[in-house]
Design an enzyme around this catalytic site. Sequence first.
Site, mmCIF file in Angstrom:
data_model
loop_
_atom_site.group_PDB
_atom_site.id
_atom_site.type_symbol
_atom_site.label_atom_id
_atom_site.label_comp_id
_atom_site.label_asym_id
_atom_site.label_seq_id
_atom_site.Cartn_x
_atom_site.Cartn_y
_atom_site.Cartn_z
ATOM 1 N N GLU A 88 2.839 3.175 -1.042
ATOM 2 C CA GLU A 88 3.285 3.765 0.206
ATOM 3 C C GLU A 88 4.902 3.949 0.299
ATOM 4 O OE1 GLU A 88 1.674 2.318 3.775
ATOM 5 O OE2 GLU A 88 2.214 4.002 4.944
ATOM 6 N N ARG A 129 -7.162 -11.231 -6.916
ATOM 7 C CA ARG A 129 -8.585 -11.475 -6.071
ATOM 8 C C ARG A 129 -9.507 -10.824 -7.327
ATOM 9 N NH1 ARG A 129 -7.142 -9.186 -1.058
ATOM 10 N NH2 ARG A 129 -4.991 -9.292 -1.903
HETATM 11 P P1 AMP Z 1 -4.933 0.315 -3.812
HETATM 12 O O1 AMP Z 1 -4.297 0.484 -5.245
HETATM 13 O O2 AMP Z 1 -4.335 1.154 -2.914
HETATM 14 O O3 AMP Z 1 -6.433 0.890 -4.228
HETATM 15 O O4 AMP Z 1 -4.859 -0.926 -3.449
HETATM 16 C C1 AMP Z 1 -5.774 -2.075 -4.064
HETATM 17 C C2 AMP Z 1 -5.180 -3.405 -4.081
HETATM 18 O O5 AMP Z 1 -4.594 -3.858 -2.793
HETATM 19 C C3 AMP Z 1 -6.515 -4.679 -4.325
HETATM 20 O O6 AMP Z 1 -6.018 -5.193 -5.142
HETATM 21 C C4 AMP Z 1 -6.617 -5.128 -2.945
HETATM 22 O O7 AMP Z 1 -6.641 -6.211 -3.228
HETATM 23 C C5 AMP Z 1 -5.276 -4.784 -2.244
HETATM 24 N N1 AMP Z 1 -5.599 -4.374 -0.795
HETATM 25 C C6 AMP Z 1 -5.191 -3.093 -0.247
HETATM 26 N N2 AMP Z 1 -5.629 -2.706 0.895
HETATM 27 C C7 AMP Z 1 -6.117 -4.068 1.283
HETATM 28 C C8 AMP Z 1 -6.766 -4.531 2.454
HETATM 29 N N3 AMP Z 1 -6.975 -3.686 3.618
HETATM 30 N N4 AMP Z 1 -7.112 -5.814 2.689
HETATM 31 C C9 AMP Z 1 -7.250 -6.470 1.540
HETATM 32 N N5 AMP Z 1 -6.552 -6.213 0.326
HETATM 33 C C10 AMP Z 1 -6.071 -4.842 0.207
#
Ligand code: AMP
Length: 174
Positions: free
Chosen positions: A96, A59
């Site tokens: 996780e 995205r």
């Molecule tokens: P992080 O590495 O944990 O910051 O996760 C970020 C990535 O995971 C991004 O590319 C988001 O598109 C996706 N992502 C994580 N949590 C969500 C959520 N609750 N809703 C939508 N996309 C998420």
Amino acid sequence: MANLESFIRDVPDFPKPGILFKDITPLLASPAAFAEANDTMLAPFANEQIDVVVGIESRGFLFGTHIAEVLKVPFVPIRKAGKLPYETISETYDLEYGTATIEVHIDAVSKGQRVLIVDDLLATGGTTKAACSLIQRLGGELVGATFLIDLAFLPGRSVLEETGLRVEAAIDVN
Ligand code: AMP
């Protein structure tokens, strides 16, 4: 223009129980909201020199390509392992449960180029931190990272800011 947040749909328990998924498809379906989202994501960096926009799969591509086109600078995709066809470097980071690997083409960023990272959502910050490592290994300089949504109840922002990265988001979800 209505509040940008009203164009984000919350989908509980997707893709697995306990996750509240932030669905951006209503925002993509509104040209006015999409334009405002991109403007808001870019505004904090309006006075910065940006040579390259890097978007994170998948995205991040939607907003990143648009922002790169507005700035008239190259767009570079960072993708999940095995998707990019040319020679790549990769970074593996913890999720996780388990790990994930992202990659970038070895010639995507040149030494000294100033890079803005774009993604739709900041959660734990793990993906963006790995993206920063890839860019720095290619010799790029990080201007900052901009997101549509910051899940501000998670530590992503502080994880990234501790590394010295500037972090901006159009929508803070508390
Ligand atoms: P992080 O590495 O944990 O910051 O996760 C970020 C990535 O995971 C991004 O590319 C988001 O598109 C996706 N992502 C994580 N949590 C969500 C959520 N609750 N809703 C939508 N996309 C998420």
